[in-house]
Write an enzyme that holds these catalytic residues in place. Sequence first.
Site, PDB file in Angstrom:
ATOM      1  N   SER A  81       2.085  15.582  53.530  1.00 30.81           N
ATOM      2  CA  SER A  81       2.223  15.699  52.074  1.00 30.81           C
ATOM      3  C   SER A  81       1.813  14.433  51.323  1.00 30.81           C
ATOM      4  O   SER A  81       1.090  14.495  50.328  1.00 30.81           O
ATOM      5  CB  SER A  81       3.666  16.081  51.727  1.00 30.81           C
ATOM      6  OG  SER A  81       4.582  15.132  52.255  1.00 30.81           O
ATOM      7  N   LYS A  84       5.484  12.310  66.440  1.00 27.83           N
ATOM      8  CA  LYS A  84       5.803  12.396  65.019  1.00 27.83           C
ATOM      9  C   LYS A  84       6.494  11.105  64.615  1.00 27.83           C
ATOM     10  O   LYS A  84       7.541  10.745  65.168  1.00 27.83           O
ATOM     11  CB  LYS A  84       6.716  13.602  64.762  1.00 27.83           C
ATOM     12  CG  LYS A  84       7.146  13.721  63.317  1.00 27.83           C
ATOM     13  CD  LYS A  84       7.959  14.989  63.081  1.00 27.83           C
ATOM     14  CE  LYS A  84       8.403  15.110  61.646  1.00 27.83           C
ATOM     15  NZ  LYS A  84       9.228  16.303  61.431  1.00 27.83           N
ATOM     16  N   LYS A  95       1.334  13.286  63.999  1.00 27.76           N
ATOM     17  CA  LYS A  95       1.731  13.414  62.602  1.00 27.76           C
ATOM     18  C   LYS A  95       2.354  12.124  62.110  1.00 27.76           C
ATOM     19  O   LYS A  95       3.220  11.604  62.810  1.00 27.76           O
ATOM     20  CB  LYS A  95       2.737  14.564  62.506  1.00 27.76           C
ATOM     21  CG  LYS A  95       3.295  14.763  61.128  1.00 27.76           C
ATOM     22  CD  LYS A  95       4.327  15.849  61.152  1.00 27.76           C
ATOM     23  CE  LYS A  95       4.959  15.909  59.772  1.00 27.76           C
ATOM     24  NZ  LYS A  95       6.142  16.710  59.761  1.00 27.76           N
TER      25      LYS A  95
HETATM   26  C1  PBG Z   1      10.596  18.645  59.514  1.00 32.16           C
HETATM   27  C2  PBG Z   1       9.251  18.459  58.943  1.00 32.16           C
HETATM   28  C3  PBG Z   1       8.845  17.468  58.036  1.00 32.16           C
HETATM   29  C4  PBG Z   1       7.488  17.690  57.792  1.00 32.16           C
HETATM   30  C5  PBG Z   1       7.108  18.801  58.526  1.00 32.16           C
HETATM   31  N1  PBG Z   1       8.217  19.258  59.263  1.00 32.16           N
HETATM   32  C6  PBG Z   1       9.608  16.443  57.303  1.00 32.16           C
HETATM   33  C7  PBG Z   1      10.348  15.371  57.939  1.00 32.16           C
HETATM   34  O1  PBG Z   1      10.268  15.102  59.141  1.00 32.16           O
HETATM   35  O2  PBG Z   1      11.087  14.745  57.174  1.00 32.16           O
HETATM   36  C8  PBG Z   1       6.641  16.837  56.890  1.00 32.16           C
HETATM   37  C9  PBG Z   1       5.377  17.423  56.449  1.00 32.16           C
HETATM   38  C10 PBG Z   1       4.699  16.726  55.341  1.00 32.16           C
HETATM   39  O3  PBG Z   1       5.071  15.629  54.885  1.00 32.16           O
HETATM   40  O4  PBG Z   1       3.722  17.320  54.867  1.00 32.16           O
HETATM   41  N2  PBG Z   1      11.004  19.969  59.482  1.00 32.16           N
END
Ligand code: PBG
Length: 328
Positions: A274, A195, A248
């Site tokens: 997103s 991630k 991700k």
């Molecule tokens: C953390 C989490 C995030 C996303 C999914 N789980 C945000 C982050 O790491 O700030 C992002 C998902 C997306 O942008 O669609 N709980």
Amino acid sequence: MEFPKLRPRRLRSNESIRRLVRETKLSLDDLICPVFVRYGEGIEEEVPSMPGVFRYSPDKVIDEVKKIRDLGIPAIILFGIPEHKDEVGSDTWSREGIIQRTVRLIKKEVPDIYVITDVCFCEYTTHGHCGVLKNHHVDNDATLENLKKQAVSHAESGADMLAPSGMMDGMVKAIRSALDEANFYEIPIMAYSAKFASAFYGPFRDAAQSAPAFGDRRTYQMDPSNAREALKEILLDVQEGADIVMVKPALSYLDIIYRVKEATLLPVCAYNVSGEYSMIKAAGRLGWIDERKVMWEVLTSIKRAGADMIITYFAKEVANLINRGEMA
Ligand code: PBG
């Protein structure tokens, strides 16, 4: 042999032959639909930066989950916004926490949808970081202790699979052993293994109210420049007992998806995040791109790169198209 005997265009001359030679096809079986649930009652509010994506209170979420199920989508991933945030995110391990209440309700009303829960703290802490803070720094091992409580609590509420997303070292091992000790040895872990610290999460942080109050997430999420390190993270999570690994974001990381697929025998999930969704929606609204075709092309490319499943805010739209046979 070469041109003029060899002519690749022969296999593109009409849709029938193109169907026969098509290598990658999106299917309902690829889709995981994110669902945001928030405290309150009677609430169904659209996320301004994510048109078509809503936050629901638990009473309203059931209809949405039924719609997802009726479209033939196999799974949802749940994100929660609690009424009260605190320093450690204790709502995440409370029996009456937003996720726990919602999972119980969904499992009662829509038992045939597969429920994955996001296991993290950023939506639940006042500071918005993904764990316990010590001197403005996320303390890894203290966070693991809380992750174990959260994981067991999600499992007790009936979650089918857990998806830890906080990028703490050792999180998969800690959660696996906590689940096993509590006799939840059959519940799989889908690890957000690679991630990246990405600007593409912006709209999600509006949706989940989870932006960090200070600093950023670069001491735990990965540097977007690093591919070999992503493989290191993946292999560690495989060793620690992950059942599915995740990359991700997806679109700017297709090379990572490809390399991860080569490096492991586990199923690979990709998170079409997103910002990737909002960019397409925004350009589509401006009339600058054909939103539907771009969506289809992006998701196809994620699958072609090697994703066995895709978490995407487009899930319902794609499922609709597949069901109507429009883009097949
Ligand atoms: C953390 C989490 C995030 C996303 C999914 N789980 C945000 C982050 O790491 O700030 C992002 C998902 C997306 O942008 O669609 N709980």
